[in-house]
Design an enzyme around this catalytic site. Sequence first.
Site, PDB file in Angstrom:
ATOM      1  N   LYS A 108       0.823  -1.218   0.000  1.00  0.00           N
ATOM      2  CA  LYS A 108       0.000   0.000   0.000  1.00  0.00           C
ATOM      3  C   LYS A 108       0.856   1.266   0.000  1.00  0.00           C
ATOM      4  O   LYS A 108       0.466   2.273  -0.593  1.00  0.00           O
ATOM      5  CB  LYS A 108      -0.942   0.000   1.193  1.00  0.00           C
ATOM      6  CG  LYS A 108      -0.293   0.205   2.550  1.00  0.00           C
ATOM      7  CD  LYS A 108      -1.318   0.295   3.650  1.00  0.00           C
ATOM      8  CE  LYS A 108      -0.655   0.472   5.002  1.00  0.00           C
ATOM      9  NZ  LYS A 108       0.086   1.723   5.133  1.00  0.00           N
ATOM     10  N   THR A 109       2.015   1.227   0.674  1.00  0.00           N
ATOM     11  CA  THR A 109       2.872   2.412   0.704  1.00  0.00           C
ATOM     12  C   THR A 109       3.361   2.755  -0.693  1.00  0.00           C
ATOM     13  O   THR A 109       3.416   3.923  -1.081  1.00  0.00           O
ATOM     14  CB  THR A 109       4.082   2.185   1.636  1.00  0.00           C
ATOM     15  OG1 THR A 109       3.610   1.855   2.943  1.00  0.00           O
ATOM     16  CG2 THR A 109       4.946   3.427   1.718  1.00  0.00           C
TER      17      THR A 109
ATOM     18  N   ASP B 282      -3.957   7.495   4.701  1.00  0.00           N
ATOM     19  CA  ASP B 282      -3.426   6.152   4.955  1.00  0.00           C
ATOM     20  C   ASP B 282      -4.096   5.554   6.185  1.00  0.00           C
ATOM     21  O   ASP B 282      -4.538   6.287   7.083  1.00  0.00           O
ATOM     22  CB  ASP B 282      -1.913   6.252   5.171  1.00  0.00           C
ATOM     23  CG  ASP B 282      -1.217   4.901   5.178  1.00  0.00           C
ATOM     24  OD1 ASP B 282      -1.834   3.915   4.721  1.00  0.00           O
ATOM     25  OD2 ASP B 282      -0.062   4.834   5.640  1.00  0.00           O
ATOM     26  N   GLU B 283      -4.191   4.231   6.253  1.00  0.00           N
ATOM     27  CA  GLU B 283      -4.723   3.508   7.425  1.00  0.00           C
ATOM     28  C   GLU B 283      -6.092   4.047   7.849  1.00  0.00           C
ATOM     29  O   GLU B 283      -6.330   4.340   9.019  1.00  0.00           O
ATOM     30  CB  GLU B 283      -3.734   3.604   8.605  1.00  0.00           C
ATOM     31  CG  GLU B 283      -2.329   3.111   8.299  1.00  0.00           C
ATOM     32  CD  GLU B 283      -2.219   1.597   8.266  1.00  0.00           C
ATOM     33  OE1 GLU B 283      -3.272   0.920   8.245  1.00  0.00           O
ATOM     34  OE2 GLU B 283      -1.086   1.081   8.235  1.00  0.00           O
TER      35      GLU B 283
ATOM     36  N   GLN C  21      -7.542  -5.069   9.590  1.00  0.00           N
ATOM     37  CA  GLN C  21      -6.494  -4.662  10.524  1.00  0.00           C
ATOM     38  C   GLN C  21      -6.936  -3.492  11.404  1.00  0.00           C
ATOM     39  O   GLN C  21      -6.116  -2.740  11.906  1.00  0.00           O
ATOM     40  CB  GLN C  21      -5.222  -4.294   9.755  1.00  0.00           C
ATOM     41  CG  GLN C  21      -4.634  -5.465   8.972  1.00  0.00           C
ATOM     42  CD  GLN C  21      -3.309  -5.116   8.311  1.00  0.00           C
ATOM     43  OE1 GLN C  21      -2.313  -4.836   8.976  1.00  0.00           O
ATOM     44  NE2 GLN C  21      -3.298  -5.131   6.989  1.00  0.00           N
TER      45      GLN C  21
ATOM     46  N   ARG D 186       2.267 -10.532  10.480  1.00  0.00           N
ATOM     47  CA  ARG D 186       3.583  -9.901  10.628  1.00  0.00           C
ATOM     48  C   ARG D 186       4.681 -10.849  10.161  1.00  0.00           C
ATOM     49  O   ARG D 186       5.815 -10.430   9.945  1.00  0.00           O
ATOM     50  CB  ARG D 186       3.873  -9.542  12.101  1.00  0.00           C
ATOM     51  CG  ARG D 186       2.933  -8.561  12.788  1.00  0.00           C
ATOM     52  CD  ARG D 186       2.668  -7.311  12.009  1.00  0.00           C
ATOM     53  NE  ARG D 186       1.477  -7.464  11.197  1.00  0.00           N
ATOM     54  CZ  ARG D 186       1.186  -6.725  10.141  1.00  0.00           C
ATOM     55  NH1 ARG D 186       2.026  -5.797   9.734  1.00  0.00           N
ATOM     56  NH2 ARG D 186       0.073  -6.922   9.451  1.00  0.00           N
TER      57      ARG D 186
END
Length: 781
Positions: A33-34, A225-226, A256, A615
């Site tokens: 996504k970044t 973002d997020e 998430q 993770r």
Amino acid sequence: MEEFLQDLNESQQQAVLYNEGPSLVIAGAGSGKTRVLTYKIAFLLESGYAPYNILALTFTNKAAREMKERIASIVGGPTAARLWMGTFHSIFSRILRVNADRLGFTSDFTIYDTSDSRSLLKSIIKEKDLDDKIYKPASVQAIISNAKNALITPQAYQVNKDLVESDERAKRPLIKDIYQTYWNRCQKAGVMDFDDLLLYTNILFRDHPDVLERYRQIFRFILVDEYQDTNFAQHLIIHQLSKGHNHICVVGDDAQSIYSFRGANISNILNLKSDYPGCKTFKLERNYRSTQNIVRAANSLIDKNKEQIRKQVYSENAVGNKIDVLSAYSDFEEGYMVANRVSEMKRLSKYAYNDFVILYRTNAQSRIFEEALRKKNIPYRIYGGLSFYQRKEIKDVIAYFRLAINPHDEEAIKRVINYPARGIGDTTLGKIIECGIHNDVSLWQVIATPLEYTLPVNNGTLNKIQKFKELIEEFIDANNKMNAMDIAELIIRRSGIFTEIYANRSPENLSRQENLQELMNGIQEFCSLRQEEGVEEIALTDFLAEISLATDQDEKEDDDSDKVTMMTIHASKGLEFKNVFVVGLEEDLFPAALSKNSERELEEERRLLYVAITRAEENCALSYAATRYRNGQPTAMPPSRFLKDIDPTYLNMPSELKSKQNVEDSIYSFSSRSLGMYSSSRSSFFKREEPVLPSKKQDLPLKSYSPRLKRLDAVNTSSVSGGSVSITGLDVGARIRHDRFGSGIVTEISGEGDNRKIGVEFEQVGKKQLLLKFAKFTIIK
């Protein structure tokens, strides 16, 4: 542009290139996504958007820096520097400083961190003569924070029937008064806390439509973002700014969303389409981080949630190892089991210690793992410890910095008015506070003109207060003439802190000296970077604004040494490790007991486990203990219900979890008899000793089955015959299970009477000597 678009897969390209209207990018774990956000901003710049017309909001300064660096590599540093990119709090604080006069503040308002806010609340509770066992400062702080994030001011709080009645039921009817007092004191002190930055921005836009319209014109395209982590206050600001043009792109993953305790509202992302009609959804479903088994296991887990945006995350990496489910007899044994695994994997493979992370649901779980790692001589770091800017000597210096900018800052005054010691003790400070409250003025106003407010102190004390006042006025004057580096050095020396810390070379002072030097290094670096960006006048205010808005992840210390990392799952979001251990998978711990009354809260707990598993890049293990010490005694802990939510195809499970169809409610029926059977000498992510298979009788509920095991609870002298303890079946070679240490083999028996001992080689914790008089174990026949 064409060249860097080739670095994107098809889904990522579509998300980057669509800019005709509002869009939602659902970015699965490890899906890049970044990169999508970075390239989308670069594409907007290439498409004619000026950098100052693009607003990009993140949740950490670290994320903003990384994105800006990537964008700079594509479009150049000067262009990237002109973007409005940063955290919600840093961007909105910039807007508030420009428009502070509209809200009754000056542009030099200071920002209280969590400890400052709690300290002020503690003072208010004490001043009101309230019981801090009932009005706990941390609890009161959380209530006020939640109110602010819901855009409820003190005035609105007092007339909110539901909130007031809730406080009355909790025997805390004066919360509304504490909130109002806290609000007033912050205004008098010229400070805002973190939540105020969002609340006041909303108030600014509500009460001053011309300001809102100006920023709407500036921010022609908004990226967030997020988005699953946004609260109501953040969501409303974004909605107000984008209203009209609807040029907005939000990126996030509902799977998430794990921060509801901070006010995050998953509905913001789930209901985005209703807020932005015509919103187009893009799904990034390829996971570049993890093996196929890890991704599929995580998918099967999160699939059990009803409240979600459906997607099918996949991986084209290697199939990889299955996820290991590790069972331990006790929480103590669990610690050693994990430490043994780490040690063995490092010995047998290419892994370094910093390729491992241990994730737990609560910070309190760390102690046992720390002990086990120390016993194995395994170095470790605990993520989320005391941050650099929370260390005493640093907070002392920062308090002086704050007073040079805003002398009305109440918490800063209280912190340094007598540090270094200048004879203004707690009694005098108490009189200054009381005088300020009585006259409805700030502490600085009392200090500046004590006679005007008839401060009841003697002439000697007045002289000391006068000297403190003159010192702060000197700093205020210098701050108007000097840059950040020069004023910082002046303050450290003139305040007496330099002399105090460099008085001797004791180990404590050496550490403080290093920290003080590191602070100066940080200011120097800040000034240098600003100079590189073309900023000529670098004020202390700018440095304070930067550090006061640091987030949890930004506070992580740079430590390149080879150590195992330990942290809560909440703290791990956004990070990745080759090998992940998720520990404490037990009912009432994970999921937490309080979450089981609400389906929505239970689903968030499941998302938390999803975050933990994703993770992992190469290997993941989930562990649980059959017994955990609570209130000083072992308590039976059924395995977490989430373990059976994961498709067993992707798991290496203990045998007692394999036949769940044999028991009506398996999460409450696992016998602890077969736990802890893995041999530390052979167990790893790659190979293991098969556990002893439980009989059907032993699969009955723990509280009701009749075991084959003979229980020996602190053998007493009544069982001693002829001066020695006589226990049938307890011979060298006997297999026992201990409450804390798990399974082991008796290697020796020695001593007489009350001194009778046995030596036991335990599978996970090694050799132990047990005094039979007090030992608590069972003999396995």
